[in-house]
Design an enzyme around this catalytic site. Structure first.
Site, PDB file in Angstrom:
ATOM      1  N   ASP A 183      29.522   7.250  83.032  1.00  0.00           N
ATOM      2  CA  ASP A 183      30.411   7.844  82.030  1.00  0.00           C
ATOM      3  C   ASP A 183      31.797   8.107  82.629  1.00  0.00           C
ATOM      4  OD1 ASP A 183      30.563   9.411  79.355  1.00  0.00           O
ATOM      5  OD2 ASP A 183      31.249  10.894  80.825  1.00  0.00           O
ATOM      6  N   GLU A 220      31.880   2.797  82.304  1.00  0.00           N
ATOM      7  CA  GLU A 220      32.636   3.025  81.073  1.00  0.00           C
ATOM      8  C   GLU A 220      34.122   3.142  81.427  1.00  0.00           C
ATOM      9  OE1 GLU A 220      33.558   5.963  77.366  1.00  0.00           O
ATOM     10  OE2 GLU A 220      33.287   6.692  79.399  1.00  0.00           O
TER      11      GLU A 220
HETATM   12  C1  ARE Z   1      34.160  18.297  73.448  1.00  0.00           C
HETATM   13  C2  ARE Z   1      35.129  18.605  72.319  1.00  0.00           C
HETATM   14  C3  ARE Z   1      36.535  18.763  72.862  1.00  0.00           C
HETATM   15  C4  ARE Z   1      36.550  19.865  73.904  1.00  0.00           C
HETATM   16  C5  ARE Z   1      35.551  19.510  74.984  1.00  0.00           C
HETATM   17  C6  ARE Z   1      35.432  20.592  76.023  1.00  0.00           C
HETATM   18  O1  ARE Z   1      35.080  17.558  71.361  1.00  0.00           O
HETATM   19  O2  ARE Z   1      37.409  19.112  71.796  1.00  0.00           O
HETATM   20  O3  ARE Z   1      37.836  19.974  74.480  1.00  0.00           O
HETATM   21  O4  ARE Z   1      34.246  19.337  74.416  1.00  0.00           O
HETATM   22  O5  ARE Z   1      35.002  21.774  75.443  1.00  0.00           O
HETATM   23  C7  ARE Z   1      32.067  13.597  74.558  1.00  0.00           C
HETATM   24  C8  ARE Z   1      32.846  13.805  73.260  1.00  0.00           C
HETATM   25  C9  ARE Z   1      33.966  14.793  73.422  1.00  0.00           C
HETATM   26  C10 ARE Z   1      33.436  16.092  74.001  1.00  0.00           C
HETATM   27  C11 ARE Z   1      32.847  15.737  75.360  1.00  0.00           C
HETATM   28  C12 ARE Z   1      32.295  16.937  76.100  1.00  0.00           C
HETATM   29  O6  ARE Z   1      33.380  12.552  72.842  1.00  0.00           O
HETATM   30  O7  ARE Z   1      34.540  15.037  72.131  1.00  0.00           O
HETATM   31  O8  ARE Z   1      34.457  17.050  74.087  1.00  0.00           O
HETATM   32  O9  ARE Z   1      31.739  14.831  75.166  1.00  0.00           O
HETATM   33  O10 ARE Z   1      31.335  17.573  75.346  1.00  0.00           O
HETATM   34  C13 ARE Z   1      38.277   8.904  76.611  1.00  0.00           C
HETATM   35  C14 ARE Z   1      37.570   8.650  77.955  1.00  0.00           C
HETATM   36  C15 ARE Z   1      36.130   8.204  77.795  1.00  0.00           C
HETATM   37  C16 ARE Z   1      35.344   9.118  76.848  1.00  0.00           C
HETATM   38  C17 ARE Z   1      36.105   9.150  75.528  1.00  0.00           C
HETATM   39  C18 ARE Z   1      35.423  10.052  74.498  1.00  0.00           C
HETATM   40  O11 ARE Z   1      38.323   7.702  78.686  1.00  0.00           O
HETATM   41  O12 ARE Z   1      35.529   8.216  79.078  1.00  0.00           O
HETATM   42  O13 ARE Z   1      37.445   9.670  75.761  1.00  0.00           O
HETATM   43  N1  ARE Z   1      33.959   8.659  76.664  1.00  0.00           N
HETATM   44  C19 ARE Z   1      32.853   9.295  77.424  1.00  0.00           C
HETATM   45  C20 ARE Z   1      31.626   9.508  76.573  1.00  0.00           C
HETATM   46  C21 ARE Z   1      31.909  10.593  75.553  1.00  0.00           C
HETATM   47  C22 ARE Z   1      32.106  11.906  76.299  1.00  0.00           C
HETATM   48  C23 ARE Z   1      32.820  11.764  77.566  1.00  0.00           C
HETATM   49  C24 ARE Z   1      33.198  10.541  78.081  1.00  0.00           C
HETATM   50  C25 ARE Z   1      32.991  12.963  78.390  1.00  0.00           C
HETATM   51  O14 ARE Z   1      31.214   8.317  75.987  1.00  0.00           O
HETATM   52  O15 ARE Z   1      30.898  10.711  74.602  1.00  0.00           O
HETATM   53  O16 ARE Z   1      32.852  12.820  75.449  1.00  0.00           O
HETATM   54  O17 ARE Z   1      31.833  13.026  79.230  1.00  0.00           O
HETATM   55  C26 ARE Z   1      41.852   5.816  74.180  1.00  0.00           C
HETATM   56  C27 ARE Z   1      41.774   5.815  75.701  1.00  0.00           C
HETATM   57  C28 ARE Z   1      40.360   6.141  76.161  1.00  0.00           C
HETATM   58  C29 ARE Z   1      39.884   7.447  75.538  1.00  0.00           C
HETATM   59  C30 ARE Z   1      39.937   7.306  74.010  1.00  0.00           C
HETATM   60  C31 ARE Z   1      39.501   8.567  73.305  1.00  0.00           C
HETATM   61  O18 ARE Z   1      41.137   4.715  73.667  1.00  0.00           O
HETATM   62  O19 ARE Z   1      42.124   4.548  76.192  1.00  0.00           O
HETATM   63  O20 ARE Z   1      40.334   6.263  77.559  1.00  0.00           O
HETATM   64  O21 ARE Z   1      38.534   7.677  75.962  1.00  0.00           O
HETATM   65  O22 ARE Z   1      41.284   7.003  73.629  1.00  0.00           O
HETATM   66  O23 ARE Z   1      40.325   9.634  73.670  1.00  0.00           O
END
Ligand code: ARE
Ligand code: CA
Length: 467
Positions: A183, A220
């Site tokens: 992740d 990822e």
């Molecule tokens: C949650 C709340 C937030 C709060 C946070 C802390 O939604 O508002 O601030 O908690 O309290 C998942 C959810 C998030 C969640 C997080 C923790 O999606 O909403 O936050 O869990 O509970 C970027 C990253 C990429 C990431 C995506 C979502 O680069 O790595 O954002 N994906 C992975 C997982 C997710 C997970 C996380 C990472 C965190 O698959 O499920 O988040 O572990 C452009 C950019 C990308 C960016 C994308 C979205 O495309 O190029 O890099 O991805 O925008 O912002």
């Protein structure tokens, strides 16, 4: 780190999002093995912070590396890896190693997060980067050394931190996993990540893996071509999830592009080399984004998956969701917040809030297609110059697609003459085809008809599925 270790005639990873270990074990035995699925991507197995209303995303907020979550404990985990490996289905764990939780509180294993202290790991404030926020994806330092949506960002330069991560991943290997999704790998320095991946041990031979097998790793790293982070900067470490693929295939089958352009699908579209790329139409994040194709737009979604599975490019992954109406909505659970099991209906579909796209005939039959055609080359590409295409995979399989209009044409199937049963509209049952029967003539040609009013915009024939 590039070999998924699929067993013979098995292929394709299915993401069983928020399933319990017990339900996954049962699914391996009762369904996945029989339908040729090669492996399962499971939700993060380590302890996570408990959030109010239990949104799915709490699982991306680690509190410790103890295997205690709503999906089950270590005993359940080991039972799952044993049962799945026994029937030739691999387990890949989603590992959250870039960060810990955003806030303080109690985890699913009863451990605490308090002011930067995670006593059960243990981590302390000195193991993290500064509290800056990621707010500039054009600045690699900001992307890698600051906090992703407020999540406390681990400093992998600290030996203690990388030691703990290696220990955690090695523990999962001891318990029988075949590999890992990493992740938020984009938010880690490639050099740090590489060091960690090199230190992880070989797979556990007790679970049937050959000696010296390296874990399969897919990172990822979201690179859709607009930021300085490049997927290609990570491919020397392991396989990378190809997000350009998802973006383009969703756009294509949403009707915004012409199918005829798919003739050079693959690296010509800017994708990584096929064997470095894990590909998928959607995942748990993308399906919650506006305008991205997912299960709710089922006809288009099935076509996109059918194209992905029929085409030789990449290591394919299929999503399996629970129904949702809002972004944060948690998985199906009872009044005590325990996860519910999917209900299995007589027609193979799921109930109890689970969508189980992997149990849709149009999808699992295309997994079978991918297994049977194997590495046969893509041949006899045909298109009408617009929204209708067809192609063969050697003389083993044939597919045709149409978007918007009826397709009625005599097309080259490359299959031996005979009566074939379309595996999209039906199945062979007692030597009878429950869907469209298609006659292939001596010259390999067949009259193909897909009406815009048909349930599906695709037809697929396989060499051994004959009436
Ligand atoms: C949650 C709340 C937030 C709060 C946070 C802390 O939604 O508002 O601030 O908690 O309290 C998942 C959810 C998030 C969640 C997080 C923790 O999606 O909403 O936050 O869990 O509970 C970027 C990253 C990429 C990431 C995506 C979502 O680069 O790595 O954002 N994906 C992975 C997982 C997710 C997970 C996380 C990472 C965190 O698959 O499920 O988040 O572990 C452009 C950019 C990308 C960016 C994308 C979205 O495309 O190029 O890099 O991805 O925008 O912002
Ligand atoms: Ca980071």
């Amino acid at each position: 780190q590039y070999d998924p270790h699929f067993s013979n005639q098995h292929n394709v990873i299915v993401q069983l999002f928020e399933w319990t270990w017990k339900d996954i074990a049962e699914e391996c035995e009762r369904f996945l093995q029989h339908h040729g699925y090669g492996g399962v991507q499971i939700s993060p197995p380590n302890e996570n912070l408990i959030l109010t209303n239990r949104p799915w995303y709490e699982r991306y907020q680690p509190v410790s590396y103890a295997l205690k979550t709503r999906s089950g404990n270590e005993e359940n985990f080991k039972n799952m890896t044993r049962r799945c490996n026994n029937v030739g289905v691999r387990i890949y764990a989603d590992t959250v190693i870039n960060h810990m939780s955003a806030s303080d509180g109690v985890g699913t294993g009863g451990n605490s997060a308090n002011n930067g202290y995670y006593p059960s790991v243990p981590y302390g404030p000195g193991d993290f980067h500064d509290t800056c926020a990621i707010n500039n994806y054009n600045d690699l330092n900001n992307v890698r050394n600051c906090q992703l949506v407020g999540l406390r960002d681990l400093n992998h330069q600290k030996k203690h931190v990388s030691d703990k991560i290696v220990e955690y991943m090695n523990h999962l290997i001891d318990l029988g996993v075949a590999g890992f999704r990493v992740d938020a790998a984009k938010h880690m320095w490639p050099a740090d990540l590489k060091q960690i991946m090199l230190r992880i041990k070989d797979l556990n031979t007790e679970f049937g893996f050959k000696p010296h097998s390296r874990p399969f790793i897919y990172l990822e790293v979201i690179d859709t071509g607009t930021e300085p982070t490049k997927a290609s900067d990570y491919k020397h470490i392991a396989t990378v999830m190809e997000f350009k693929f998802s973006k383009k295939i969703s756009n294509m089958f949403n009707g915004n592009d012409k199918l005829t352009y798919l003739s050079n699908w693959g690296t010509s579209w800017g994708f990584l080399d096929s064997n470095f790329a894990v590909v998928f139409v959607d995942n748990h994040d993308l399906q919650r984004e506006d305008n991205h194709l997912h299960y709710k737009d089922s006809k288009r979604y099935k076509m996109a998956n059918a194209f992905m599975l029929a085409h030789p490019y990449g290591i394919a992954k299929v999503m399996s969701s629970f129904h949702f109406n809002s972004h944060g909505q948690g998985p199906p659970m009872d009044s005590n917040e325990n996860l519910l099991s999917p209900k299995i209906n007589p027609d193979n579909t799921c109930g109890n809030g689970y969508v189980c796209e992997h149990r849709w005939r149009q999808i699992y039959n295309m997994v079978k297609f991918r297994n049977i055609v194997g590495d046969a080359p893509l041949t006899n590409w045909w298109s009408n110059g617009d929204q209708q295409i067809s192609f063969c995979r050697g003389n083993k399989g044939f597919v045709a697609f149409t978007q918007w209009l009826d397709l009625k044409a005599k097309l080259q199937t490359c299959l031996p003459p005979g009566q074939y049963c379309d595996i999209i509209s039906g199945d062979l049952k007692n030597n009878k085809c429950t869907g469209k029967t298609i006659t292939v003539k001596k010259d390999g040609k067949a009259s193909i008809s897909i009406l815009s009013s048909d349930e599906d915009g695709v037809i697929a024939l396989l060499k051994n599925v004959k009436v």
